[in-house]
Write a protein that holds these residues in place. Structure first.
Motif, mmCIF file in Angstrom:
data_model
loop_
_atom_site.group_PDB
_atom_site.id
_atom_site.type_symbol
_atom_site.label_atom_id
_atom_site.label_comp_id
_atom_site.label_asym_id
_atom_site.label_seq_id
_atom_site.Cartn_x
_atom_site.Cartn_y
_atom_site.Cartn_z
ATOM 1 N N PHE A 1 0.959 5.326 -1.435
ATOM 2 C CA PHE A 1 1.368 6.431 -0.552
ATOM 3 C C PHE A 1 2.712 7.053 -0.952
ATOM 4 O O PHE A 1 2.816 8.276 -1.118
ATOM 5 N N TYR A 2 3.735 6.233 -1.097
ATOM 6 C CA TYR A 2 5.060 6.801 -1.409
ATOM 7 C C TYR A 2 5.054 7.603 -2.719
ATOM 8 O O TYR A 2 5.572 8.723 -2.749
ATOM 9 N N PRO A 3 4.477 7.055 -3.810
ATOM 10 C CA PRO A 3 4.459 7.866 -5.041
ATOM 11 C C PRO A 3 3.706 9.188 -4.860
ATOM 12 O O PRO A 3 4.109 10.212 -5.416
ATOM 13 N N HIS B 1 12.585 1.006 13.870
ATOM 14 C CA HIS B 1 13.384 2.106 13.325
ATOM 15 C C HIS B 1 12.642 2.797 12.175
ATOM 16 O O HIS B 1 12.563 4.024 12.102
ATOM 17 N N HIS B 2 12.074 1.978 11.298
ATOM 18 C CA HIS B 2 11.373 2.504 10.126
ATOM 19 C C HIS B 2 10.133 3.321 10.543
ATOM 20 O O HIS B 2 9.885 4.400 10.007
ATOM 21 N N VAL B 3 9.407 2.803 11.495
ATOM 22 C CA VAL B 3 8.201 3.488 11.978
ATOM 23 C C VAL B 3 8.592 4.813 12.643
ATOM 24 O O VAL B 3 7.921 5.838 12.472
ATOM 25 N N VAL C 1 0.851 -1.198 0.000
ATOM 26 C CA VAL C 1 0.000 0.000 0.000
ATOM 27 C C VAL C 1 0.890 1.253 0.000
ATOM 28 O O VAL C 1 0.654 2.207 -0.743
ATOM 29 N N GLU C 2 1.938 1.232 0.807
ATOM 30 C CA GLU C 2 2.833 2.394 0.826
ATOM 31 C C GLU C 2 3.540 2.569 -0.525
ATOM 32 O O GLU C 2 3.618 3.667 -1.064
ATOM 33 N N GLU C 3 4.065 1.482 -1.045
ATOM 34 C CA GLU C 3 4.880 1.600 -2.259
ATOM 35 C C GLU C 3 4.051 1.871 -3.512
ATOM 36 O O GLU C 3 4.514 2.528 -4.435
ATOM 37 N N GLU D 1 11.071 6.712 11.838
ATOM 38 C CA GLU D 1 11.365 7.691 10.786
ATOM 39 C C GLU D 1 10.114 8.113 10.027
ATOM 40 O O GLU D 1 10.015 9.241 9.570
ATOM 41 N N GLU D 2 9.160 7.197 9.891
ATOM 42 C CA GLU D 2 7.944 7.567 9.171
ATOM 43 C C GLU D 2 7.064 8.494 10.002
ATOM 44 O O GLU D 2 6.501 9.448 9.491
ATOM 45 N N GLU D 3 6.927 8.206 11.303
ATOM 46 C CA GLU D 3 5.930 9.007 12.015
ATOM 47 C C GLU D 3 6.379 9.677 13.310
ATOM 48 O O GLU D 3 5.646 10.497 13.832
ATOM 49 N N GLU E 1 14.913 0.318 3.305
ATOM 50 C CA GLU E 1 14.487 -0.346 4.547
ATOM 51 C C GLU E 1 13.356 -1.345 4.275
ATOM 52 O O GLU E 1 13.347 -2.447 4.833
ATOM 53 N N HIS E 2 12.431 -0.962 3.424
ATOM 54 C CA HIS E 2 11.371 -1.921 3.052
ATOM 55 C C HIS E 2 11.993 -3.175 2.439
ATOM 56 O O HIS E 2 11.612 -4.304 2.771
ATOM 57 N N ASP E 3 12.919 -2.970 1.518
ATOM 58 C CA ASP E 3 13.513 -4.121 0.823
ATOM 59 C C ASP E 3 14.272 -5.013 1.790
ATOM 60 O O ASP E 3 14.244 -6.244 1.681
HETATM 61 FE FE LIG Z 1 7.248 2.196 5.230
#
Ligand SMILES: [Fe+2]
Ligand SMILES: [Fe+2]
Length: 167
Positions: free
Chosen positions: A58-60, A111-113, A53-55, A115-117, A77-79
Protein backbone atom coordinates in the motif's frame (compact mmCIF):
# COMPACT_ATOMS: atom_id res chain seq x y z
CA UNK A 1 -11.03 -19.10 7.58
CA UNK A 2 -14.12 -17.83 5.76
CA UNK A 3 -13.31 -16.20 2.46
CA UNK A 4 -13.66 -12.42 2.69
CA UNK A 5 -15.65 -10.70 -0.05
CA UNK A 6 -13.43 -8.65 -2.34
CA UNK A 7 -12.71 -5.32 -0.68
CA UNK A 8 -10.89 -2.31 -2.03
CA UNK A 9 -7.55 -1.34 -0.48
CA UNK A 10 -8.93 1.33 1.87
CA UNK A 11 -11.85 -0.80 3.06
CA UNK A 12 -9.49 -3.65 3.83
CA UNK A 13 -7.09 -1.49 5.85
CA UNK A 14 -9.95 0.20 7.70
CA UNK A 15 -11.37 -3.22 8.58
CA UNK A 16 -7.95 -4.24 9.96
CA UNK A 17 -7.95 -1.08 12.08
CA UNK A 18 -11.39 -1.98 13.52
CA UNK A 19 -10.17 -5.51 14.28
CA UNK A 20 -7.22 -4.21 16.28
CA UNK A 21 -9.31 -1.59 18.09
CA UNK A 22 -11.72 -4.35 19.13
CA UNK A 23 -8.83 -6.47 20.41
CA UNK A 24 -7.49 -3.62 22.55
CA UNK A 25 -10.96 -3.22 24.01
CA UNK A 26 -11.11 -6.94 24.71
CA UNK A 27 -7.75 -6.66 26.47
CA UNK A 28 -9.04 -3.86 28.67
CA UNK A 29 -11.98 -6.04 29.72
CA UNK A 30 -10.00 -9.26 30.18
CA UNK A 31 -9.67 -10.37 33.77
CA UNK A 32 -7.17 -13.21 33.60
CA UNK A 33 -3.50 -13.03 32.71
CA UNK A 34 -3.74 -15.96 30.30
CA UNK A 35 -6.57 -14.31 28.38
CA UNK A 36 -4.66 -11.02 28.33
CA UNK A 37 -1.55 -12.76 27.02
CA UNK A 38 -3.54 -14.45 24.26
CA UNK A 39 -5.13 -11.16 23.19
CA UNK A 40 -1.78 -9.36 23.16
CA UNK A 41 -0.28 -12.10 20.98
CA UNK A 42 -3.22 -11.64 18.59
CA UNK A 43 -2.73 -7.87 18.56
CA UNK A 44 0.98 -8.29 17.79
CA UNK A 45 0.23 -10.71 14.96
CA UNK A 46 -2.53 -8.55 13.44
CA UNK A 47 -0.36 -5.44 13.58
CA UNK A 48 2.70 -7.20 12.16
CA UNK A 49 0.72 -8.49 9.18
CA UNK A 50 -1.08 -5.15 8.73
CA UNK A 51 2.20 -3.20 8.74
CA UNK A 52 3.79 -5.61 6.25
CA UNK A 53 0.84 -5.29 3.85
CA UNK A 54 0.98 -1.50 4.14
CA UNK A 55 4.75 -1.26 3.80
CA UNK A 56 5.19 -3.81 1.03
CA UNK A 57 2.17 -2.93 -1.13
CA UNK A 58 0.00 0.00 0.00
CA UNK A 59 2.55 2.64 1.01
CA UNK A 60 4.73 2.22 -2.12
CA UNK A 61 1.61 2.40 -4.32
CA UNK A 62 0.33 5.65 -2.77
CA UNK A 63 3.66 7.26 -1.84
CA UNK A 64 3.67 9.74 -4.75
CA UNK A 65 0.03 10.72 -4.21
CA UNK A 66 0.39 11.60 -0.51
CA UNK A 67 2.38 14.38 1.20
CA UNK A 68 5.95 13.24 1.82
CA UNK A 69 5.90 14.28 5.48
CA UNK A 70 2.84 12.17 6.14
CA UNK A 71 4.36 9.06 4.55
CA UNK A 72 7.63 9.53 6.43
CA UNK A 73 5.82 9.96 9.75
CA UNK A 74 3.72 6.88 9.08
CA UNK A 75 6.87 4.81 8.62
CA UNK A 76 8.49 6.13 11.78
CA UNK A 77 5.26 5.42 13.68
CA UNK A 78 5.23 1.87 12.33
CA UNK A 79 8.81 1.37 13.46
CA UNK A 80 8.08 2.77 16.87
CA UNK A 81 5.12 0.37 17.24
CA UNK A 82 7.36 -2.50 16.09
CA UNK A 83 9.73 -1.83 18.98
CA UNK A 84 6.83 -2.33 21.40
CA UNK A 85 5.52 -5.35 19.48
CA UNK A 86 8.93 -7.02 19.52
CA UNK A 87 9.19 -6.43 23.23
CA UNK A 88 5.64 -7.66 23.93
CA UNK A 89 6.11 -10.82 21.87
CA UNK A 90 8.46 -12.19 24.49
CA UNK A 91 6.78 -10.68 27.58
CA UNK A 92 4.14 -12.03 29.95
CA UNK A 93 1.39 -10.17 31.83
CA UNK A 94 2.55 -9.19 35.29
CA UNK A 95 6.08 -8.46 34.12
CA UNK A 96 7.44 -5.02 34.77
CA UNK A 97 6.19 -2.46 32.21
CA UNK A 98 3.90 -5.02 30.48
CA UNK A 99 0.69 -3.06 30.96
CA UNK A 100 2.45 0.20 30.12
CA UNK A 101 3.74 -1.26 26.85
CA UNK A 102 0.25 -2.43 25.87
CA UNK A 103 -1.25 0.90 26.78
CA UNK A 104 1.37 2.94 24.88
CA UNK A 105 0.98 0.63 21.86
CA UNK A 106 -2.77 1.27 21.98
CA UNK A 107 -2.26 5.04 22.09
CA UNK A 108 0.22 4.90 19.23
CA UNK A 109 -2.11 2.80 17.10
CA UNK A 110 -5.04 5.15 17.81
CA UNK A 111 -2.95 8.14 16.75
CA UNK A 112 -1.67 6.37 13.64
CA UNK A 113 -5.15 5.23 12.59
CA UNK A 114 -6.44 8.78 13.09
CA UNK A 115 -3.82 10.09 10.66
CA UNK A 116 -4.37 7.31 8.15
CA UNK A 117 -8.13 7.49 7.94
CA UNK A 118 -9.85 10.06 10.17
CA UNK A 119 -8.16 13.43 10.34
CA UNK A 120 -8.90 16.16 7.76
CA UNK A 121 -6.68 15.49 4.77
CA UNK A 122 -5.89 12.01 6.09
CA UNK A 123 -3.74 9.64 4.06
CA UNK A 124 -6.81 7.73 2.89
CA UNK A 125 -8.59 10.98 1.94
CA UNK A 126 -5.59 11.97 -0.19
CA UNK A 127 -5.55 8.52 -1.81
CA UNK A 128 -9.28 8.69 -2.55
CA UNK A 129 -8.69 11.80 -4.68
CA UNK A 130 -6.35 9.95 -7.07
CA UNK A 131 -7.13 7.55 -9.87
CA UNK A 132 -5.17 4.69 -8.25
CA UNK A 133 -7.05 1.43 -8.90
CA UNK A 134 -8.02 0.61 -5.32
CA UNK A 135 -9.74 -2.64 -6.28
CA UNK A 136 -6.64 -4.02 -7.97
CA UNK A 137 -4.51 -2.79 -5.07
CA UNK A 138 -6.90 -4.43 -2.60
CA UNK A 139 -6.57 -7.71 -4.47
CA UNK A 140 -2.79 -7.58 -4.32
CA UNK A 141 -2.93 -6.73 -0.60
CA UNK A 142 -5.43 -9.51 0.14
CA UNK A 143 -3.13 -12.05 -1.53
CA UNK A 144 -0.15 -10.97 0.57
CA UNK A 145 -2.27 -10.90 3.71
CA UNK A 146 -3.47 -14.43 3.13
CA UNK A 147 0.08 -15.64 2.58
CA UNK A 148 1.24 -13.94 5.80
CA UNK A 149 -1.72 -15.36 7.76
CA UNK A 150 -0.74 -18.85 6.61
CA UNK A 151 2.85 -18.20 7.70
CA UNK A 152 1.56 -17.01 11.08
CA UNK A 153 -0.48 -20.18 11.46
CA UNK A 154 2.57 -22.33 10.84
CA UNK A 155 4.71 -20.19 13.16
CA UNK A 156 6.92 -18.83 10.38
CA UNK A 157 5.73 -15.22 10.24
CA UNK A 158 8.90 -13.08 10.03
CA UNK A 159 9.58 -10.73 12.93
CA UNK A 160 8.69 -7.09 12.24
CA UNK A 161 11.66 -5.27 10.75
CA UNK A 162 12.26 -1.58 11.28
CA UNK A 163 12.80 0.56 8.20
CA UNK A 164 13.36 4.08 9.51
CA UNK A 165 14.67 3.26 13.00
CA UNK A 166 17.23 0.64 12.20
CA UNK A 167 19.59 1.30 15.09
FE1 LIG B 1 0.00 2.31 8.98
FE1 LIG C 1 -3.04 1.09 8.93
Amino acid sequence: MAKQPQRDALRMLADDHRTVEALFEKYDNARSASVQAKIVRQICEELTIHAMVEEQVFYPAVRDAVEDDMMDEAQVEHDSAKALILSLMTAEPGEEFYEAKVSVLKEQVEHHVYEEERQRGSMFAQVRKTDIDLDALGQEMAALKQQLQEQAKSGSLPQPEKVALRA
